[in-house]
Design an enzyme around this catalytic site. Structure first.
Site, short mmCIF file in Angstrom:
data_model
loop_
_atom_site.label_atom_id
_atom_site.label_comp_id
_atom_site.label_asym_id
_atom_site.label_seq_id
_atom_site.Cartn_x
_atom_site.Cartn_y
_atom_site.Cartn_z
N ASP A 42 -10.00 5.98 11.45
CA ASP A 42 -10.16 5.70 10.02
C ASP A 42 -10.80 4.34 9.81
O ASP A 42 -10.47 3.61 8.89
CB ASP A 42 -8.79 5.76 9.32
CG ASP A 42 -8.91 5.80 7.80
OD1 ASP A 42 -9.95 6.27 7.29
OD2 ASP A 42 -7.97 5.36 7.11
N ASP B 34 -4.74 -1.60 10.93
CA ASP B 34 -4.32 -0.27 10.46
C ASP B 34 -4.67 0.82 11.46
O ASP B 34 -5.67 1.53 11.33
CB ASP B 34 -4.94 0.04 9.10
CG ASP B 34 -4.37 -0.81 8.00
OD1 ASP B 34 -3.30 -1.42 8.21
OD2 ASP B 34 -4.98 -0.88 6.91
N GLY C 242 0.83 -1.19 0.00
CA GLY C 242 0.00 0.00 0.00
C GLY C 242 0.86 1.24 0.00
O GLY C 242 2.09 1.18 -0.07
N LYS C 243 0.21 2.38 0.10
CA LYS C 243 0.95 3.64 0.08
C LYS C 243 1.70 3.89 1.37
O LYS C 243 2.66 4.65 1.40
CB LYS C 243 -0.02 4.80 -0.20
CG LYS C 243 -0.60 4.78 -1.62
CD LYS C 243 -1.42 6.01 -1.89
CE LYS C 243 -1.98 5.98 -3.31
NZ LYS C 243 -0.91 6.02 -4.32
N GLU C 244 1.27 3.26 2.47
CA GLU C 244 1.91 3.51 3.75
C GLU C 244 2.84 2.39 4.18
O GLU C 244 3.77 2.61 4.95
CB GLU C 244 0.85 3.72 4.84
CG GLU C 244 0.06 4.99 4.66
CD GLU C 244 -0.88 5.24 5.82
OE1 GLU C 244 -1.11 4.31 6.60
OE2 GLU C 244 -1.39 6.37 5.93
N ALA C 245 2.59 1.16 3.68
CA ALA C 245 3.39 0.03 4.15
C ALA C 245 3.27 -1.13 3.18
O ALA C 245 2.35 -1.20 2.37
CB ALA C 245 2.92 -0.40 5.55
N VAL D 249 -3.68 -12.68 10.47
CA VAL D 249 -5.11 -12.95 10.61
C VAL D 249 -5.53 -13.88 9.48
O VAL D 249 -5.31 -13.58 8.30
CB VAL D 249 -5.92 -11.64 10.56
CG1 VAL D 249 -7.41 -11.93 10.76
CG2 VAL D 249 -5.42 -10.67 11.63
N VAL E 195 3.25 -5.41 3.49
CA VAL E 195 3.04 -6.45 4.48
C VAL E 195 3.51 -7.78 3.89
O VAL E 195 3.16 -8.13 2.75
CB VAL E 195 1.56 -6.54 4.90
CG1 VAL E 195 1.37 -7.65 5.94
CG2 VAL E 195 1.08 -5.20 5.46
#
Length: 283
Positions: free
Chosen positions: A168, A185, A26-29, A124, A31
């Protein structure tokens, strides 16, 4: 697979044994699924935050503590050191929130370790052992929608009683595990008592749940759980086992039109930022 440099450092330190596959980018991280001994967990590798507006960062990081005044000054000036400090604080917020919420019994991935910008936590999974899907990728019957909505409202209560607002919460950051929804998140999580935007964020989180599950069971759409939850919280009457009605009658006070306009503008800006983080086109 060959371990990326950020994860190779964890292999070298003996914190993990192998990187199995990439799960999400993603844009932040990013995984990854990793192995530690006989255990399969996941590693969240944070990226430098280049897609958050300054205004959004201020809203979410209001009243967050920094190590010293030098950091605070550098963050205010936007220097390179300040940006690095701000990003470290952003990452630490998720780690701190996960430990805090896991201890309170909230359904979040159990954190294991945080090292050099990499968060190790539970993977998960579904009943088949596969990585759990996001709610947005799963169809629901009206009965399942009602059940999962009730479960998540209970988790919102537990979070707020632990002093945390997700900030969020939506169908895009809730996974459907074998035994029910799991909230993920949390870098934008805020302190309920110390952030002036906490009420608005809590109401938006609850409204997002209502609107999503209301697609499958329209009977949920008229409910007013958000204002009810916050009113009980403000009065000191909220408990993790509080029984909610979904009904709420706002006190009759003069309407602050300027405040309403600010709320609308803030909501639009936050929705645009959320869509940017999720890689979605502006609404």
């Amino acid at each position: 697979m060959k371990a990326p440099p950020r994860l190779q450092a964890l292999v070298d330190e003996g914190l993990i044994d192998a990187v199995l596959r990439q799960l999400m980018s993603g844009k932040e991280a990013e995984v990854y699924v990793v192995r530690r001994g006989e255990e399969v967990i996941c590693a969240k590798v944070y990226k430098e935050a280049t897609h958050r507006s300054f205004r959004q960062a201020v809203d979410y990081t209001e009243n967050r503590k920094v190590k010293n005044s030098r950091q605070a000054r550098a963050m205010a000036k936007g220097t390179k050191y300040g940006r690095e400090s701000q990003e470290a604080a952003w990452q630490s917020a998720e780690v701190d929130a996960l430990y805090r919420l896991a201890a309170a019994g909230v359904r979040v991935p159990r954190p294991h370790n945080f090292f050099e910008g990499v968060l190790l936590m539970d993977l998960v999974t579904t009943a088949e052992g596969d990585a759990a899907p996001r709610l947005n990728d799963v169809p629901f019957t009206p009965e399942d929608a009602t059940r999962h909505h009730a479960t998540l409202l209970r988790e919102v209560l537990r979070m707020l009683c632990a002093g945390v607002v997700h900030g969020d919460l939506s169908e895009f950051n809730i996974l459907l595990a074998e035994d029910g929804p799991v909230i993920i998140d949390l870098p934008q999580a805020v302190d309920a008592a110390g952030n002036n935007h906490a009420r608005r964020m809590l109401l938006r989180d609850v409204d997002n749940l209502r609107d999503f599950f209301g697609r499958y069971n329209p009977a949920l759409l008229p409910t007013q759980y958000g204002p009810e939850i916050w009113a009980l919280y403000e009065k000191g009457l909220l408990r993790p086992d509080t029984v909610l009605s979904g009904l709420f009658e706002a006190p009759k006070t003069p309407v602050d039109l300027a405040g309403v306009v600010r709320e609308i503008d803030d909501a639009r800006a936050e929705d645009a930022a959320r869509r940017l983080r999720m890689g979605q086109p502006p609404g």
